[in-house]
Motif scaffolding. Structure first.
Motif, short mmCIF file in Angstrom:
data_model
loop_
_atom_site.label_atom_id
_atom_site.label_comp_id
_atom_site.label_asym_id
_atom_site.label_seq_id
_atom_site.Cartn_x
_atom_site.Cartn_y
_atom_site.Cartn_z
N GLN A 1 86.38 35.24 58.92
CA GLN A 1 87.34 34.17 58.70
C GLN A 1 86.65 32.86 58.31
O GLN A 1 87.11 32.14 57.42
CB GLN A 1 88.20 33.95 59.96
N LEU A 2 85.54 32.57 58.98
CA LEU A 2 84.78 31.36 58.65
C LEU A 2 84.20 31.45 57.25
O LEU A 2 84.26 30.49 56.47
CB LEU A 2 83.67 31.15 59.68
N ASP A 3 83.65 32.61 56.91
CA ASP A 3 83.08 32.81 55.57
C ASP A 3 84.15 32.64 54.49
O ASP A 3 83.90 32.03 53.44
CB ASP A 3 82.45 34.19 55.46
N GLU B 1 93.12 28.27 59.72
CA GLU B 1 92.74 27.22 60.68
C GLU B 1 91.35 26.67 60.38
O GLU B 1 91.13 25.45 60.44
CB GLU B 1 92.81 27.77 62.10
N TYR B 2 90.40 27.56 60.07
CA TYR B 2 89.05 27.09 59.71
C TYR B 2 89.11 26.18 58.48
O TYR B 2 88.42 25.16 58.41
CB TYR B 2 88.13 28.27 59.43
N LEU B 3 89.92 26.56 57.51
CA LEU B 3 90.02 25.77 56.29
C LEU B 3 90.61 24.40 56.57
O LEU B 3 90.12 23.38 56.08
CB LEU B 3 90.86 26.52 55.26
N TYR C 1 83.71 26.20 66.27
CA TYR C 1 85.06 26.64 66.63
C TYR C 1 85.10 28.17 66.68
O TYR C 1 84.57 28.84 65.80
CB TYR C 1 86.08 26.12 65.62
N GLN C 2 85.73 28.69 67.70
CA GLN C 2 85.79 30.13 67.88
C GLN C 2 87.22 30.65 67.74
O GLN C 2 88.19 29.93 68.00
CB GLN C 2 85.28 30.52 69.28
N ASP C 3 87.31 31.90 67.32
CA ASP C 3 88.58 32.63 67.31
C ASP C 3 89.66 31.90 66.51
O ASP C 3 90.81 31.78 66.92
CB ASP C 3 89.08 32.87 68.74
#
Length: 224
Positions: A177-179, A212-214, A205-207
């Protein structure tokens, strides 16, 4: 002479020989860092949107996406928006000399447009240059062209994202998800150097979902 006629099934009209799409109502079948695919009547429409992963929660569900079509010699491109208000803001942005569709989408990637509106009204060119593809000259042009013309822009204050302090930071293993979120930031036009400045904090940030990461990444970039 060619007339104008409506095709209600496709929600488009033809003026001359050009078909102009207003919106599409179909099923989201694919999301990527660069675009989404909406299927309608057996056809998959590739649509560039500001945050493709916003639609991840709607995979295999029916959505309505408002469209802006750009016709070039080498391609016919569709840009999509969740609401008519978002589309109208996009059209105002790309009316400014120096802002093309890609830059317009990057500016709109933040759901909360309060910073954009406040910067234009306060003539804060420095803030505007934080958006990818916006230099000092273009920022000044945005202020000149849009000041006093964004009163109808809705300010989203319903969702807030807490940004960690330095004491809160710790390193975790990168996730898919982060990638994907980082690839989406690159697709919006942010450079490797800009992303590197926020990557460590973003990794803390986890999970989180890709969406959300974006969103967090965009907020961090605007703070730098």
């Amino acid at each position: 002479m060619f007339g104008i006629w409506y095709n209600f099934r496709e929600h488009a009209y033809v003026k001359g020989r050009k078909k102009v799409y207003e919106y599409i109502k179909g099923t989201v079948t694919f999301t990527s860092p660069y675009y989404i695919v909406v299927e309608k009547n057996g056809l998959g429409y590739q649509i560039a949107v500001a945050n493709p992963f916003r639609y991840s929660a709607y995979l295999n569900q029916e959505v309505t996406v408002y469209l802006h079509q750009v016709i070039r010699d080498d391609a016919h491109l569709l840009y999509g928006f969740a609401t008519l208000e978002e589309k109208q803001l996009f059209l105002k942005l790309i009316s400014v000399s120096g802002i093309g569709p890609k830059s317009g989408l990057a500016i709109m990637a933040l759901d909360d447009h309060s910073g954009l509106v406040q910067a234009i009204e306060a003539q804060d060119a420095t803030y505007l240059t934080k958006f990818p593809g916006v230099g000092k000259k273009t920022a000044q042009q945005m202020i000149l062209d849009l000041q006093g013309k964004l009163d109808d822009v809705e300010i989203d204050v319903s969702e807030t994202t807490t940004i960690s302090t330095q004491e809160d930071l710790f390193t975790v293993e990168p996730t898919q998800q982060l990638d994907e979120a980082i690839e989406a930031l690159k697709a919006l036009g942010y450079s490797e150097r800009e992303i590197k400045k926020i990557k460590k904090e973003l990794e803390s940030y986890q999970d989180k979902t890709t969406d959300e990461y974006l969103r967090i990444g965009l907020k961090l970039l605007m703070k730098k």
